[in-house]
Motif scaffolding. Structure first.
Motif, mmCIF file in Angstrom:
data_model
loop_
_atom_site.group_PDB
_atom_site.id
_atom_site.type_symbol
_atom_site.label_atom_id
_atom_site.label_comp_id
_atom_site.label_asym_id
_atom_site.label_seq_id
_atom_site.Cartn_x
_atom_site.Cartn_y
_atom_site.Cartn_z
ATOM 1 N N LEU A 171 0.831 -1.219 0.000
ATOM 2 C CA LEU A 171 0.000 0.000 0.000
ATOM 3 C C LEU A 171 0.859 1.260 0.000
ATOM 4 O O LEU A 171 1.830 1.359 0.760
ATOM 5 N N VAL A 172 0.483 2.190 -0.851
ATOM 6 C CA VAL A 172 1.206 3.460 -0.967
ATOM 7 C C VAL A 172 0.215 4.585 -0.674
ATOM 8 O O VAL A 172 -0.947 4.499 -1.067
ATOM 9 N N LEU A 173 0.639 5.606 0.045
ATOM 10 C CA LEU A 173 -0.228 6.778 0.203
ATOM 11 C C LEU A 173 0.605 8.041 0.158
ATOM 12 O O LEU A 173 1.440 8.286 1.031
ATOM 13 N N ASP A 174 0.404 8.821 -0.893
ATOM 14 C CA ASP A 174 1.110 10.093 -1.044
ATOM 15 C C ASP A 174 0.270 11.030 -1.900
ATOM 16 O O ASP A 174 -0.882 10.711 -2.217
ATOM 17 N N THR A 175 0.844 12.136 -2.295
ATOM 18 C CA THR A 175 0.052 13.165 -3.002
ATOM 19 C C THR A 175 -0.347 12.755 -4.423
ATOM 20 O O THR A 175 -1.128 13.453 -5.058
ATOM 21 N N THR A 176 0.195 11.645 -4.925
ATOM 22 C CA THR A 176 -0.195 11.225 -6.279
ATOM 23 C C THR A 176 -1.425 10.310 -6.247
ATOM 24 O O THR A 176 -1.888 9.865 -7.295
ATOM 25 N N CYS A 177 -1.941 10.027 -5.059
ATOM 26 C CA CYS A 177 -3.112 9.144 -4.935
ATOM 27 C C CYS A 177 -4.381 9.976 -5.118
ATOM 28 O O CYS A 177 -4.919 10.512 -4.151
ATOM 29 N N ARG A 178 -4.815 10.127 -6.343
ATOM 30 C CA ARG A 178 -5.927 11.034 -6.650
ATOM 31 C C ARG A 178 -7.219 10.301 -6.996
ATOM 32 O O ARG A 178 -8.299 10.882 -6.910
ATOM 33 N N THR A 179 -7.105 9.064 -7.450
ATOM 34 C CA THR A 179 -8.302 8.369 -7.945
ATOM 35 C C THR A 179 -9.308 8.098 -6.823
ATOM 36 O O THR A 179 -8.923 7.649 -5.741
ATOM 37 N N ASN A 180 -10.566 8.363 -7.107
ATOM 38 C CA ASN A 180 -11.637 8.038 -6.164
ATOM 39 C C ASN A 180 -11.917 6.532 -6.299
ATOM 40 O O ASN A 180 -12.384 6.063 -7.339
ATOM 41 N N LEU A 181 -11.618 5.778 -5.248
ATOM 42 C CA LEU A 181 -11.701 4.314 -5.313
ATOM 43 C C LEU A 181 -13.077 3.759 -4.944
ATOM 44 O O LEU A 181 -13.271 2.547 -4.961
ATOM 45 N N SER A 182 -14.029 4.619 -4.606
ATOM 46 C CA SER A 182 -15.303 4.104 -4.079
ATOM 47 C C SER A 182 -16.055 3.221 -5.076
ATOM 48 O O SER A 182 -16.771 2.309 -4.680
ATOM 49 N N GLY A 183 -15.877 3.484 -6.375
ATOM 50 C CA GLY A 183 -16.595 2.703 -7.389
ATOM 51 C C GLY A 183 -16.257 1.216 -7.338
ATOM 52 O O GLY A 183 -17.086 0.371 -7.708
ATOM 53 N N TYR A 184 -15.051 0.865 -6.868
ATOM 54 C CA TYR A 184 -14.672 -0.557 -6.817
ATOM 55 C C TYR A 184 -15.523 -1.338 -5.815
ATOM 56 O O TYR A 184 -15.621 -2.554 -5.895
ATOM 57 N N LEU A 185 -16.136 -0.632 -4.870
ATOM 58 C CA LEU A 185 -16.983 -1.318 -3.882
ATOM 59 C C LEU A 185 -18.208 -1.938 -4.541
ATOM 60 O O LEU A 185 -18.851 -2.810 -3.968
ATOM 61 N N LEU A 186 -18.536 -1.446 -5.752
ATOM 62 C CA LEU A 186 -19.733 -1.947 -6.430
ATOM 63 C C LEU A 186 -19.459 -3.150 -7.311
ATOM 64 O O LEU A 186 -20.359 -3.637 -7.995
ATOM 65 N N ARG A 187 -18.198 -3.618 -7.324
ATOM 66 C CA ARG A 187 -17.894 -4.801 -8.138
ATOM 67 C C ARG A 187 -18.839 -5.921 -7.743
ATOM 68 O O ARG A 187 -19.029 -6.179 -6.544
ATOM 69 N N GLU A 188 -19.409 -6.562 -8.762
ATOM 70 C CA GLU A 188 -20.466 -7.540 -8.519
ATOM 71 C C GLU A 188 -20.073 -8.580 -7.465
ATOM 72 O O GLU A 188 -19.021 -9.212 -7.577
ATOM 73 N N GLY A 189 -20.901 -8.728 -6.471
ATOM 74 C CA GLY A 189 -20.706 -9.769 -5.455
ATOM 75 C C GLY A 189 -19.745 -9.386 -4.346
ATOM 76 O O GLY A 189 -19.660 -10.083 -3.342
ATOM 77 N N LEU A 190 -19.008 -8.284 -4.462
ATOM 78 C CA LEU A 190 -17.973 -7.967 -3.462
ATOM 79 C C LEU A 190 -18.556 -7.862 -2.043
ATOM 80 O O LEU A 190 -17.990 -8.387 -1.098
ATOM 81 N N LEU A 191 -19.693 -7.179 -1.917
ATOM 82 C CA LEU A 191 -20.252 -6.961 -0.574
ATOM 83 C C LEU A 191 -21.426 -7.903 -0.273
ATOM 84 O O LEU A 191 -22.069 -7.771 0.763
ATOM 85 N N SER A 192 -21.675 -8.863 -1.182
ATOM 86 C CA SER A 192 -22.882 -9.690 -1.005
ATOM 87 C C SER A 192 -22.762 -10.681 0.150
ATOM 88 O O SER A 192 -23.754 -11.222 0.606
ATOM 89 N N ASP A 193 -21.535 -10.942 0.641
ATOM 90 C CA ASP A 193 -21.393 -11.887 1.760
ATOM 91 C C ASP A 193 -21.472 -11.186 3.118
ATOM 92 O O ASP A 193 -21.206 -11.786 4.152
ATOM 93 N N GLN A 194 -21.816 -9.905 3.104
ATOM 94 C CA GLN A 194 -21.975 -9.100 4.338
ATOM 95 C C GLN A 194 -20.661 -8.842 5.078
ATOM 96 O O GLN A 194 -20.664 -8.296 6.170
#
Ligand code: SF4
Ligand code: SF4
Length: 276
Positions: free
Chosen positions: A49-72
């Motif tokens: 994992l890297v965290l610095d000023t070049t981390c600009r992408t909004n990653l929230s959309g990946y949470l919607l990947r099919e089935g990712l959150l379906s197991d609670q």
């Protein structure tokens, strides 16, 4: 301890305890100044994992990947304030349950990334309220000022020119966390509502349709402009729509997960005649 070390160690702790099944964050990209999303599932991988000023992408959309959150089970994700707002919009639109999401919040100030206190979407209410206030005093960028000074006709020509370079790759749609429709109207062939080929009319239809669909929902994260291979300043169009929505309805999308979508709500005492 640096913010990067802080979150690496928190990721290890959460993955080791089985509190989260995955951490969605940033990792090294193909060049030293690029970052790519990484999906960490074991504590041994947390050092990627890297965290610095070049981390600009909004990653929230990946949470919607099919089935990712379906197991609670829970997932942790790195998000800026814009990202947390998009998480709230997605919850308000019934696309996810924020109780399954742990936020690694961060902000970028000048040449530094700094952590934001809190871990649940609801913990960031005051930070989001402050961002709403700050937005009002944000200076317009140079191009935005030029656009404001134009006549409507000149502005229309400007956007026609920009959209003429669109190659209909739909990268803007893929990169946008708010573009979550399983089937987009532009992929519909029978009947075909929007021209699919890359030419003046089809391009104008696509880009205007998308801007309207994002009105009152866009969190101004900039993913769309960064993804566009034709360098079309899409964020300026979305920003203008956001200005209108804020000025007309005092609506700042993503304040919390109970916020009503501005274009899907009404007041019974609205003086307009469309309320019967
Ligand atoms: S339209 Fe662009 S700026 Fe707005 S939420 Fe989508 S990707 Fe972010
Ligand atoms: S990313 Fe750019 S080129 Fe691709 S469809 Fe969107 S506006 Fe057009």
């Amino acid at each position: 301890m640096s913010i990067q070390e802080h979150y690496r160690s928190r990721a290890k702790e959460l993955l080791s305890a089985g509190t989260v099944k995955m951490v969605i964050g940033y990792g090294a990209g193909s060049t030293p100044d690029r970052r790519r999303p990484v999906f960490i599932t074991s504590p041994d991988e947390a050092d990627r994992l890297v965290l610095d000023t070049t981390c600009r992408t909004n990653l929230s959309g990946y949470l919607l990947r099919e089935g990712l959150l379906s197991d609670q089970k829970q997932v942790a994700v790195f998000l800026t304030v814009d990202g947390i707002r998009s998480l709230n919009v997605l919850a308000a639109e019934s696309q996810l349950d924020t109780s399954q999401v742990l936020v690694f919040g961060f902000g970028i100030e000048g040449d530094q990334a700094r952590a934001i206190e809190g871990e649940r979407a609801a913990d960031f209410k005051s930070v989001i309220a402050a961002a709403k206030e700050q937005r009002k005093s944000q200076p317009a960028d140079e191009l935005q000022e030029k656009l404001e000074a134009m006549t409507p006709k000149e502005r229309f020509s400007f956007w026609e020119g920009e959209f003429s370079r669109c190659i209909k790759c739909y990268a803007c749609r893929q990169a946008c966390p708010m573009c979550w429709c399983r089937r987009c109207v532009v992929d519909n062939n029978q009947p075909q509502w929007v021209n699919t080929s890359s030419h003046t009319l089809g391009n104008l239809e696509w880009n205007l349709l998308r801007a309207f669909h994002l009105a009152g929902r866009c969190v101004e994260c900039g993913n769309c402009s960064r993804a566009c291979p034709a360098d079309i300043p899409l964020h300026l169009l979305n920003r203008r729509m956001a200005d209108e929505v804020q000025a007309s309805f005092d609506h700042y999308p993503g304040m919390d997960e109970a916020q009503e979508p501005v274009l899907a709500s009404f007041r019974k005492d609205d003086p307009e005649t469309f309320i019967l």
